[in-house]
Write a protein that holds these residues in place. Sequence first.
Motif, PDB file in Angstrom:
ATOM      1  N   THR A   1       0.820  -1.199   0.000  1.00 51.66           N
ATOM      2  CA  THR A   1       0.000   0.000   0.000  1.00 51.66           C
ATOM      3  C   THR A   1       0.863   1.262   0.000  1.00 51.66           C
ATOM      4  N   TYR A   2       1.981   1.211   0.731  1.00 55.04           N
ATOM      5  CA  TYR A   2       2.900   2.355   0.850  1.00 55.04           C
ATOM      6  C   TYR A   2       4.342   1.892   0.608  1.00 55.04           C
ATOM      7  N   PRO A   3       4.686   1.522  -0.618  1.00 54.87           N
ATOM      8  CA  PRO A   3       6.035   1.004  -0.879  1.00 54.87           C
ATOM      9  C   PRO A   3       7.125   2.021  -0.539  1.00 54.87           C
ATOM     10  N   SER A   4       8.137   1.529   0.150  1.00 60.28           N
ATOM     11  CA  SER A   4       9.242   2.398   0.551  1.00 60.28           C
ATOM     12  C   SER A   4      10.480   1.535   0.774  1.00 60.28           C
ATOM     13  N   LYS A   5      11.616   2.067   0.409  1.00 61.86           N
ATOM     14  CA  LYS A   5      12.872   1.348   0.606  1.00 61.86           C
ATOM     15  C   LYS A   5      13.116   1.078   2.090  1.00 61.86           C
ATOM     16  N   SER A   6      12.699   1.999   2.936  1.00 65.93           N
ATOM     17  CA  SER A   6      12.969   1.876   4.365  1.00 65.93           C
ATOM     18  C   SER A   6      12.185   0.734   5.038  1.00 65.93           C
ATOM     19  N   ILE A   7      11.106   0.290   4.438  1.00 69.08           N
ATOM     20  CA  ILE A   7      10.332  -0.789   5.056  1.00 69.08           C
ATOM     21  C   ILE A   7      10.402  -2.096   4.265  1.00 69.08           C
ATOM     22  N   SER A   8      11.148  -2.099   3.192  1.00 69.29           N
ATOM     23  CA  SER A   8      11.284  -3.313   2.387  1.00 69.29           C
ATOM     24  C   SER A   8      12.171  -4.330   3.105  1.00 69.29           C
ATOM     25  N   VAL A   9      11.867  -5.604   2.933  1.00 65.77           N
ATOM     26  CA  VAL A   9      12.721  -6.654   3.506  1.00 65.77           C
ATOM     27  C   VAL A   9      13.826  -7.061   2.533  1.00 65.77           C
ATOM     28  N   MET A  10      13.798  -6.523   1.337  1.00 69.31           N
ATOM     29  CA  MET A  10      14.801  -6.868   0.343  1.00 69.31           C
ATOM     30  C   MET A  10      16.067  -6.045   0.573  1.00 69.31           C
ATOM     31  N   SER A  11      17.179  -6.565   0.102  1.00 65.26           N
ATOM     32  CA  SER A  11      18.466  -5.898   0.304  1.00 65.26           C
ATOM     33  C   SER A  11      18.553  -4.611  -0.510  1.00 65.26           C
ATOM     34  N   ASP A  12      19.441  -3.729  -0.079  1.00 62.24           N
ATOM     35  CA  ASP A  12      19.659  -2.479  -0.815  1.00 62.24           C
ATOM     36  C   ASP A  12      20.129  -2.767  -2.240  1.00 62.24           C
ATOM     37  N   LEU A  13      20.974  -3.771  -2.407  1.00 61.20           N
ATOM     38  CA  LEU A  13      21.464  -4.136  -3.736  1.00 61.20           C
ATOM     39  C   LEU A  13      20.298  -4.539  -4.640  1.00 61.20           C
ATOM     40  N   PHE A  14      19.402  -5.364  -4.119  1.00 58.35           N
ATOM     41  CA  PHE A  14      18.223  -5.782  -4.889  1.00 58.35           C
ATOM     42  C   PHE A  14      17.389  -4.559  -5.264  1.00 58.35           C
ATOM     43  N   LEU A  15      17.130  -3.691  -4.295  1.00 62.58           N
ATOM     44  CA  LEU A  15      16.292  -2.519  -4.544  1.00 62.58           C
ATOM     45  C   LEU A  15      16.949  -1.532  -5.493  1.00 62.58           C
ATOM     46  N   ASP A  16      18.268  -1.400  -5.420  1.00 60.74           N
ATOM     47  CA  ASP A  16      18.972  -0.518  -6.350  1.00 60.74           C
ATOM     48  C   ASP A  16      18.899  -1.069  -7.774  1.00 60.74           C
ATOM     49  N   SER A  17      18.912  -2.383  -7.897  1.00 61.15           N
ATOM     50  CA  SER A  17      18.862  -3.010  -9.220  1.00 61.15           C
ATOM     51  C   SER A  17      17.448  -3.071  -9.800  1.00 61.15           C
ATOM     52  N   TYR A  18      16.475  -3.366  -8.950  1.00 59.37           N
ATOM     53  CA  TYR A  18      15.120  -3.617  -9.443  1.00 59.37           C
ATOM     54  C   TYR A  18      14.094  -2.593  -8.995  1.00 59.37           C
TER      55      TYR A  18
ATOM     56  N   LYS B   1       8.742  -1.356  -5.866  1.00 56.06           N
ATOM     57  CA  LYS B   1       7.557  -1.603  -6.690  1.00 56.06           C
ATOM     58  C   LYS B   1       6.600  -0.423  -6.608  1.00 56.06           C
ATOM     59  N   GLU B   2       5.721  -0.344  -7.575  1.00 56.09           N
ATOM     60  CA  GLU B   2       4.689   0.685  -7.564  1.00 56.09           C
ATOM     61  C   GLU B   2       3.633   0.325  -6.527  1.00 56.09           C
ATOM     62  N   LYS B   3       2.930   1.313  -6.046  1.00 52.84           N
ATOM     63  CA  LYS B   3       1.835   1.095  -5.106  1.00 52.84           C
ATOM     64  C   LYS B   3       0.812   0.156  -5.743  1.00 52.84           C
ATOM     65  N   SER B   4       0.326  -0.788  -4.969  1.00 52.61           N
ATOM     66  CA  SER B   4      -0.668  -1.739  -5.470  1.00 52.61           C
ATOM     67  C   SER B   4      -1.961  -1.015  -5.828  1.00 52.61           C
ATOM     68  N   LEU B   5      -2.537  -1.400  -6.939  1.00 46.95           N
ATOM     69  CA  LEU B   5      -3.813  -0.832  -7.369  1.00 46.95           C
ATOM     70  C   LEU B   5      -4.986  -1.751  -7.045  1.00 46.95           C
ATOM     71  N   LEU B   6      -4.687  -2.856  -6.362  1.00 49.45           N
ATOM     72  CA  LEU B   6      -5.752  -3.787  -5.988  1.00 49.45           C
ATOM     73  C   LEU B   6      -6.665  -3.168  -4.938  1.00 49.45           C
ATOM     74  N   ARG B   7      -7.926  -3.520  -5.013  1.00 48.69           N
ATOM     75  CA  ARG B   7      -8.857  -3.102  -3.964  1.00 48.69           C
ATOM     76  C   ARG B   7      -8.435  -3.783  -2.667  1.00 48.69           C
ATOM     77  N   LYS B   8      -8.797  -3.183  -1.548  1.00 47.99           N
ATOM     78  CA  LYS B   8      -8.396  -3.690  -0.235  1.00 47.99           C
ATOM     79  C   LYS B   8      -8.734  -5.172  -0.077  1.00 47.99           C
ATOM     80  N   ARG B   9      -9.957  -5.553  -0.433  1.00 46.80           N
ATOM     81  CA  ARG B   9     -10.385  -6.949  -0.286  1.00 46.80           C
ATOM     82  C   ARG B   9      -9.545  -7.889  -1.160  1.00 46.80           C
ATOM     83  N   ASP B  10      -9.266  -7.472  -2.406  1.00 43.99           N
ATOM     84  CA  ASP B  10      -8.464  -8.296  -3.312  1.00 43.99           C
ATOM     85  C   ASP B  10      -7.017  -8.402  -2.822  1.00 43.99           C
ATOM     86  N   LEU B  11      -6.483  -7.306  -2.310  1.00 41.54           N
ATOM     87  CA  LEU B  11      -5.122  -7.328  -1.771  1.00 41.54           C
ATOM     88  C   LEU B  11      -5.033  -8.284  -0.584  1.00 41.54           C
TER      89      LEU B  11
END
Length: 111
Positions: A63-80, A83-93
Amino acid sequence: MIKKILLITLILVNSVEAKNIYERKCVPCHESLPTSLQQMFKRYLLVYSGEKNVKASIKHYLTYPSKSISVMSDLFLDSYKIKEKSLLRKRDLERAIDIYWDKYKVFNKLK
């Protein structure tokens, strides 16, 4: 003739509905990444432990993508990138996260 049309329509609807929200909306975006969804799940599990915390953290991140709360490594995030904010409805998410949890949870699978 009407029975044939109805049967064909039913078959087409079932084939479209065969994939769940997780398979339709999550899996395709992750197929090109070097880290699988299962590996990401393991990272969430290591950081957040239980079901409630893992699901809440995934929902928050999607819902609120941010590097500071990601569990992925900095290297992964710098490379990839983040992600964009999910556009799914709350129930679908929430349903997608539930399916994700059920697919990869290790509890009750160990013998």
